[in-house]
Motif scaffolding. Structure first.
Motif, short mmCIF file in Angstrom:
data_model
loop_
_atom_site.label_atom_id
_atom_site.label_comp_id
_atom_site.label_asym_id
_atom_site.label_seq_id
_atom_site.Cartn_x
_atom_site.Cartn_y
_atom_site.Cartn_z
N GLY A 76 0.82 -1.20 0.00
CA GLY A 76 0.00 0.00 0.00
C GLY A 76 0.85 1.25 0.00
O GLY A 76 1.84 1.33 0.73
N PRO A 77 0.51 2.25 -0.81
CA PRO A 77 1.33 3.48 -0.91
C PRO A 77 1.40 4.26 0.39
O PRO A 77 2.32 5.05 0.60
N GLU A 78 0.43 4.06 1.30
CA GLU A 78 0.40 4.80 2.57
C GLU A 78 1.22 4.12 3.67
O GLU A 78 1.34 4.67 4.77
N VAL A 79 1.78 2.96 3.38
CA VAL A 79 2.59 2.26 4.38
C VAL A 79 3.80 3.12 4.76
O VAL A 79 4.56 3.55 3.88
N VAL A 80 3.98 3.39 6.04
CA VAL A 80 5.09 4.23 6.51
C VAL A 80 6.38 3.44 6.50
O VAL A 80 6.45 2.34 7.06
N ILE A 81 7.39 3.98 5.85
CA ILE A 81 8.72 3.36 5.85
C ILE A 81 9.52 3.86 7.05
O ILE A 81 10.04 3.09 7.84
N VAL A 82 9.61 5.18 7.19
CA VAL A 82 10.35 5.78 8.28
C VAL A 82 9.73 7.13 8.62
O VAL A 82 9.23 7.82 7.73
N HIS A 83 9.73 7.50 9.90
CA HIS A 83 9.26 8.83 10.28
C HIS A 83 10.00 9.30 11.53
O HIS A 83 10.65 8.51 12.22
N ILE A 84 9.89 10.61 11.79
CA ILE A 84 10.53 11.21 12.96
C ILE A 84 9.43 11.59 13.94
O ILE A 84 8.51 12.33 13.59
N VAL A 85 9.52 11.10 15.15
CA VAL A 85 8.49 11.37 16.15
C VAL A 85 9.09 12.18 17.30
O VAL A 85 10.28 12.12 17.58
N ALA A 86 8.22 12.95 17.97
CA ALA A 86 8.64 13.71 19.14
C ALA A 86 8.93 12.75 20.28
O ALA A 86 8.24 11.73 20.42
N PRO A 87 9.94 13.02 21.11
CA PRO A 87 10.26 12.12 22.22
C PRO A 87 9.12 12.02 23.21
O PRO A 87 8.56 13.02 23.63
#
Length: 220
Positions: A175-186
């Motif tokens: 699926g094109p919406e599948v997250v590969i990598v992201h940056i999240v707040a601690p």
């Protein structure tokens, strides 16, 4: 990915645990070749040659040739294999014949490179969610991997499967919406802030009552 490698295989007429054990003692491993509408063929192969392919940069996505009993080489791909848990020796290999004119589905590893801005400058946390993505393509177009440059990623930004560059005959299956990598707040900062709010409110209420208590003391 197609490799210019041909592995010699010997046809075997018998199967079973005793035959497999005999092959391993002689330095070979039992294998099966199947696919493209033809009957499966039981063979014996060199574990060393198979391990070279499995440990290469393209691993089990490698397409190579197998020649059975000196016959015409045919393209195959390793689809299943097993190792002895203690000694680590190759126990068995399943190889599928490949029609180079037909598309196949493969899972491609995803590798990230660089230090994200959201981590280095903003104190965020790098979260790699998906490490391989399924695509469909012609055998000769199978990529070794997908390499993502993530240095510009900021907090709350992500790279999804749909952002991956598809070339030649490649088509995304995932699926094109599948997250590969992201940056999240601690999470620690958010929890600390939430835990601090009741204390501030509590102190405020105590301070509000203080003047009233002083007034009563003066009347007495």
């Amino acid at each position: 990915m197609r490799k210019d490698i041909t592995i010699a295989a010997e046809g075997r007429a018998t199967r079973g645990k005793n035959e497999a054990r005999r092959l391993r003692v002689s330095g070979r491993a039992p294998a099966i070749i199947y696919g493209t509408g033809r009957d499966p063929v039981a063979v014996a192969i060199s574990p060393k040659e198979v391990n070279k392919i499995l440990l290469s940069s393209t691993g089990h996505n490698s397409i190579f040739d197998v020649a059975v009993d000196g016959g015409t080489p045919e393209p195959v791909m390793i689809v299943d294999w097993s190792y002895e848990p203690v000694k680590g020796s190759l126990l068995h290999v399943d190889m599928q014949r490949i029609d180079l004119t037909k598309r196949i589905k493969v899972k491609i590893p995803v590798h990230v490179h660089g230090e994200p801005k959201g981590v280095k400058q903003q104190g965020g946390v790098l979260d790699v969610v998906t490490r391989e993505v399924e695509i469909e393509c012609l055998p000769d177009d199978i990529p070794a991997d997908f390499r993502l440059e993530i240095a510009s990623l900021e907090i709350n930004q992500a790279i999804r499967a749909g952002d991956l560059q598809m070339t030649n005959s490649m088509k995304l299956v995932a699926g094109p919406e599948v997250v590969i990598v992201h940056i999240v707040a601690p999470k620690v900062d958010a929890e600390a802030a939430a835990a601090g709010e009741p204390e501030v409110i509590k102190k405020g209420k105590k301070d509000d009552k203080a003047p009233a208590a002083d007034a009563k003391a003066k009347k007495k």
